[in-house]
Design a protein around this motif. Structure first.
Motif, PDB file in Angstrom:
ATOM      1  N   VAL A  31      71.620  22.947 -18.972  1.00  0.00           N
ATOM      2  CA  VAL A  31      71.884  24.118 -20.232  1.00  0.00           C
ATOM      3  C   VAL A  31      70.874  25.396 -19.633  1.00  0.00           C
ATOM      4  CG1 VAL A  31      70.971  24.783 -22.604  1.00  0.00           C
ATOM      5  CG2 VAL A  31      71.341  22.317 -22.322  1.00  0.00           C
ATOM      6  N   ALA A  32      70.024  24.956 -18.916  1.00  0.00           N
ATOM      7  CA  ALA A  32      69.278  26.220 -18.384  1.00  0.00           C
ATOM      8  C   ALA A  32      69.894  26.835 -17.475  1.00  0.00           C
ATOM      9  CB  ALA A  32      67.854  25.828 -17.943  1.00  0.00           C
ATOM     10  N   LEU A  33      70.693  26.327 -16.678  1.00  0.00           N
ATOM     11  CA  LEU A  33      71.464  26.727 -15.541  1.00  0.00           C
ATOM     12  C   LEU A  33      72.682  27.444 -16.351  1.00  0.00           C
ATOM     13  CD1 LEU A  33      71.673  24.090 -12.947  1.00  0.00           C
ATOM     14  CD2 LEU A  33      70.920  26.265 -12.441  1.00  0.00           C
ATOM     15  N   ALA A  34      73.249  26.880 -17.217  1.00  0.00           N
ATOM     16  CA  ALA A  34      74.468  27.604 -17.926  1.00  0.00           C
ATOM     17  C   ALA A  34      73.866  28.794 -18.443  1.00  0.00           C
ATOM     18  CB  ALA A  34      74.900  26.429 -18.856  1.00  0.00           C
ATOM     19  N   ARG A  35      72.799  28.754 -19.072  1.00  0.00           N
ATOM     20  CA  ARG A  35      72.279  30.050 -19.722  1.00  0.00           C
ATOM     21  C   ARG A  35      72.028  31.084 -18.634  1.00  0.00           C
ATOM     22  NH1 ARG A  35      66.528  29.820 -22.739  1.00  0.00           N
ATOM     23  NH2 ARG A  35      66.026  29.443 -20.232  1.00  0.00           N
ATOM     24  N   THR A  36      71.700  30.794 -17.710  1.00  0.00           N
ATOM     25  CA  THR A  36      71.545  31.683 -16.544  1.00  0.00           C
ATOM     26  C   THR A  36      72.706  32.094 -16.009  1.00  0.00           C
ATOM     27  OG1 THR A  36      69.508  30.907 -16.059  1.00  0.00           O
ATOM     28  CG2 THR A  36      70.237  32.329 -14.539  1.00  0.00           C
ATOM     29  N   ILE A  37      73.716  31.152 -15.595  1.00  0.00           N
ATOM     30  CA  ILE A  37      75.052  31.724 -14.939  1.00  0.00           C
ATOM     31  C   ILE A  37      76.084  32.450 -15.813  1.00  0.00           C
ATOM     32  CG2 ILE A  37      74.570  30.167 -13.187  1.00  0.00           C
ATOM     33  CD1 ILE A  37      76.707  28.406 -14.365  1.00  0.00           C
ATOM     34  N   VAL A  38      75.762  32.231 -17.210  1.00  0.00           N
ATOM     35  CA  VAL A  38      77.038  32.833 -18.047  1.00  0.00           C
ATOM     36  C   VAL A  38      76.803  34.420 -18.221  1.00  0.00           C
ATOM     37  CG1 VAL A  38      75.665  32.874 -20.397  1.00  0.00           C
ATOM     38  CG2 VAL A  38      77.866  32.450 -20.431  1.00  0.00           C
ATOM     39  N   ILE A  39      75.684  34.833 -17.799  1.00  0.00           N
ATOM     40  CA  ILE A  39      75.447  36.322 -17.517  1.00  0.00           C
ATOM     41  C   ILE A  39      75.921  37.056 -16.286  1.00  0.00           C
ATOM     42  CG2 ILE A  39      73.504  36.440 -19.286  1.00  0.00           C
ATOM     43  CD1 ILE A  39      71.722  36.937 -16.900  1.00  0.00           C
ATOM     44  N   GLU A  40      76.328  35.916 -15.390  1.00  0.00           N
ATOM     45  CA  GLU A  40      76.829  36.635 -14.207  1.00  0.00           C
ATOM     46  C   GLU A  40      75.809  37.310 -13.203  1.00  0.00           C
ATOM     47  OE1 GLU A  40      80.871  38.330 -14.728  1.00  0.00           O
ATOM     48  OE2 GLU A  40      81.758  36.338 -15.587  1.00  0.00           O
ATOM     49  N   PRO A  41      74.880  36.734 -13.011  1.00  0.00           N
ATOM     50  CA  PRO A  41      73.777  37.485 -12.291  1.00  0.00           C
ATOM     51  C   PRO A  41      74.339  37.914 -10.745  1.00  0.00           C
ATOM     52  CG  PRO A  41      73.076  35.312 -12.456  1.00  0.00           C
ATOM     53  CD  PRO A  41      74.490  35.397 -13.257  1.00  0.00           C
ATOM     54  N   VAL A  91      74.718  37.599 -26.383  1.00  0.00           N
ATOM     55  CA  VAL A  91      74.465  38.256 -27.715  1.00  0.00           C
ATOM     56  C   VAL A  91      73.447  39.610 -27.455  1.00  0.00           C
ATOM     57  CG1 VAL A  91      73.611  37.805 -29.900  1.00  0.00           C
ATOM     58  CG2 VAL A  91      74.742  36.156 -28.928  1.00  0.00           C
ATOM     59  N   GLU A  92      72.385  39.323 -26.657  1.00  0.00           N
ATOM     60  CA  GLU A  92      71.675  40.527 -26.440  1.00  0.00           C
ATOM     61  C   GLU A  92      72.196  41.602 -25.827  1.00  0.00           C
ATOM     62  OE1 GLU A  92      67.784  40.628 -27.062  1.00  0.00           O
ATOM     63  OE2 GLU A  92      68.722  39.378 -28.351  1.00  0.00           O
ATOM     64  N   ARG A  93      73.309  41.353 -24.957  1.00  0.00           N
ATOM     65  CA  ARG A  93      74.105  42.203 -24.232  1.00  0.00           C
ATOM     66  C   ARG A  93      75.153  42.753 -25.212  1.00  0.00           C
ATOM     67  NH1 ARG A  93      71.868  39.342 -20.557  1.00  0.00           N
ATOM     68  NH2 ARG A  93      71.302  40.276 -18.432  1.00  0.00           N
ATOM     69  N   ARG A  94      75.263  42.265 -26.159  1.00  0.00           N
ATOM     70  CA  ARG A  94      75.977  42.838 -27.418  1.00  0.00           C
ATOM     71  C   ARG A  94      77.519  42.652 -27.054  1.00  0.00           C
ATOM     72  NH1 ARG A  94      72.735  45.526 -31.075  1.00  0.00           N
ATOM     73  NH2 ARG A  94      70.869  46.299 -30.365  1.00  0.00           N
ATOM     74  N   MET A  95      77.798  41.570 -26.433  1.00  0.00           N
ATOM     75  CA  MET A  95      79.275  41.188 -26.160  1.00  0.00           C
ATOM     76  C   MET A  95      80.046  40.909 -27.545  1.00  0.00           C
ATOM     77  SD  MET A  95      79.387  39.480 -22.338  1.00  0.00           S
ATOM     78  CE  MET A  95      78.850  40.534 -21.030  1.00  0.00           C
ATOM     79  N   ASP A  96      81.326  41.249 -27.382  1.00  0.00           N
ATOM     80  CA  ASP A  96      82.137  40.846 -28.585  1.00  0.00           C
ATOM     81  C   ASP A  96      82.265  39.292 -28.726  1.00  0.00           C
ATOM     82  OD1 ASP A  96      84.819  39.957 -27.542  1.00  0.00           O
ATOM     83  OD2 ASP A  96      84.404  41.546 -26.329  1.00  0.00           O
ATOM     84  N   ARG A  97      82.579  38.814 -29.777  1.00  0.00           N
ATOM     85  CA  ARG A  97      82.763  37.399 -30.156  1.00  0.00           C
ATOM     86  C   ARG A  97      83.637  36.588 -29.198  1.00  0.00           C
ATOM     87  NH1 ARG A  97      82.211  36.517 -36.733  1.00  0.00           N
ATOM     88  NH2 ARG A  97      80.184  37.302 -36.857  1.00  0.00           N
ATOM     89  N   ALA A  98      84.756  37.137 -29.138  1.00  0.00           N
ATOM     90  CA  ALA A  98      85.793  36.527 -28.277  1.00  0.00           C
ATOM     91  C   ALA A  98      85.205  36.255 -26.706  1.00  0.00           C
ATOM     92  CB  ALA A  98      87.305  37.282 -28.299  1.00  0.00           C
ATOM     93  N   THR A  99      84.787  37.504 -26.156  1.00  0.00           N
ATOM     94  CA  THR A  99      84.255  37.319 -24.979  1.00  0.00           C
ATOM     95  C   THR A  99      83.060  36.222 -24.825  1.00  0.00           C
ATOM     96  OG1 THR A  99      84.595  39.806 -24.345  1.00  0.00           O
ATOM     97  CG2 THR A  99      83.017  38.608 -22.969  1.00  0.00           C
ATOM     98  N   ILE A 100      82.275  36.329 -25.781  1.00  0.00           N
ATOM     99  CA  ILE A 100      81.102  35.191 -25.771  1.00  0.00           C
ATOM    100  C   ILE A 100      81.728  33.879 -25.886  1.00  0.00           C
ATOM    101  CG2 ILE A 100      79.094  34.418 -27.135  1.00  0.00           C
ATOM    102  CD1 ILE A 100      78.635  37.142 -28.029  1.00  0.00           C
TER     103      ILE A 100
END
Length: 365
Positions: free
Chosen positions: A149-159, A108-117
């Motif tokens: 959850v913390a892992l998912a929140r981190t890897i979802v941004i594809e670092p 959301v902070e990266r302003r991705m579209d809803r479908a992608t999120i």
């Protein structure tokens, strides 16, 4: 989720000081984490491992040296410009948000579209096995689930790089074993370069491809877990990676097929000659599980180097019994495998300790 790009992280002569250079926290850190590698920073509290991790994330800034990610020097680049994901020891989840919203936060902070999120959050939750908990809040989950959850929140941004700061320390022992297996499996699935900070040598040895042992802001030794366990470079590494017997003294004779070691507390020990041994101050190190024990007057295998001692204490630990044996002024630890029906050596009994000379390491002091 797709496999993430495998990139290298390299520290070149990194130095970090506080108080105008009076307090040196990191000194001449040189290491390279290979693309796709699971790398551990292992050391006691105050060794500098978490400081180095935060430096890679961008929360600390070094005064000397270079930090390269994917071959590019990112010194001075702020945390939000590094594309590096970090999982904190406390997990740092938003308590007022659902699990779905916690994981989606970075997108959301990266302003991705809803479908992608929707697609990315769904894939991340599926990867960590929490799809059915998407609408719950963090306080409705167990510690292990919160960590996922913390892992998912981190890897979802594809670092580009995943940093883990003692993520298992808040879990009980059984759950830690389960979660470190899951961490390893997840890292292998994603192929992401991962740096894991821990003070627990068992965690480091069971998860890492390679690790760096740190103490007082210095990398003491780099290598695979097996190499550091079998061939420590100094007494600190020998003591910190596993359990060892460390006898300081000096070698006062090297000749023919014999090394004559004179321990400060155990007297003279004659060992087979080793090509790397030189006369002078040294310590010998050998692991407890390599020591053989017999009743004092029993026949002794001539293939071992023997010392006489007396049992001071014993602990039954299930798979083995750990003995503390007094030899001269020193205390030797010996681990003996346990089988049903065995009679343990009693306290104060006279015993012989057999050292397998091939397992003895000579360390500088």
């Amino acid at each position: 989720m797709k496999q993430l790009k495998k990139i290298a992280v390299e520290c070149r002569n990194i130095g970090l000081s506080y108080d105008g250079g009076k307090t040196e926290v990191l000194r001449d850190i040189n290491l390279r984490v290979e693309p796709g590698e699971f790398f551990a920073l292992l050391g006691p509290s105050g060794s500098g491992k978490s400081t180095l991790l935060r430096l890679i994330a961008g929360f600390n800034q070094h005064q000397r040296g270079q930090l390269l990610v994917d071959g590019k020097d990112i010194t001075g680049v702020p945390p939000y410009g590094r594309n590096i994901g970090m999982v904190f020891q406390s997990y740092a989840l938003w308590p007022h948000m659902t699990i779905w919203d916690n994981v989606a936060f970075g997108l959301v902070e990266r302003r991705m579209d809803r479908a992608t999120i929707k697609q990315k959050v769904g894939a991340a939750l599926d990867l960590v096995g929490l799809t059915q908990y998407a609408n719950r809040r963090p306080n409705q989950l167990s510690g292990g689930q919160q960590q996922r959850v913390a892992l998912a929140r981190t890897i979802v941004i594809e670092p580009q790089v995943l940093l883990l700061d003692e993520p298992l320390s808040n879990l009980d022992k059984k759950l830690r074993v389960q979660m470190r297996e899951e961490l390893r499996s997840l890292q292998r699935t994603l192929g992401i370069t991962t740096i894991f900070v821990t003070h627990d040598q068992e965690e480091a040895m069971t998860t890492a491809d390679r690790m760096a042992v740190m103490d007082k802001g210095v990398v003491q030794q780099l290598g695979t877990p097996a190499a550091l366990f079998d061939y420590p470079s100094n007494p600190f590494v020998a003591n910190f990676v596993g359990t060892t017997n460390l006898l300081p003294g000096h070698v006062d004779h090297v000749g023919g097929d014999v090394v004559r070691f004179r321990g400060n507390d155990v007297g003279e020990i004659r060992l087979p000659r080793h090509p790397d041994v030189r006369e002078g101050p040294t310590a010998i190190s050998f692991r407890p599980h390599t020591v053989r024990m017999v009743i004092g007057d029993a026949v002794r295998d001539p293939g071992y180097v023997w010392m006489d001692g007396a049992v001071e204490h014993c602990e039954f630990l299930g798979e083995f019994t750990r003995y503390r044996v007094r030899v001269g002024k020193a205390t030797i630890t010996a681990d003996q495998a346990h089988y049903s029906g065995m009679s343990p050596f009693s306290e104060r009994s006279a015993v012989g300790l057999g050292i397998d000379a091939t397992q003895v390491r000579y360390l500088p002091i």
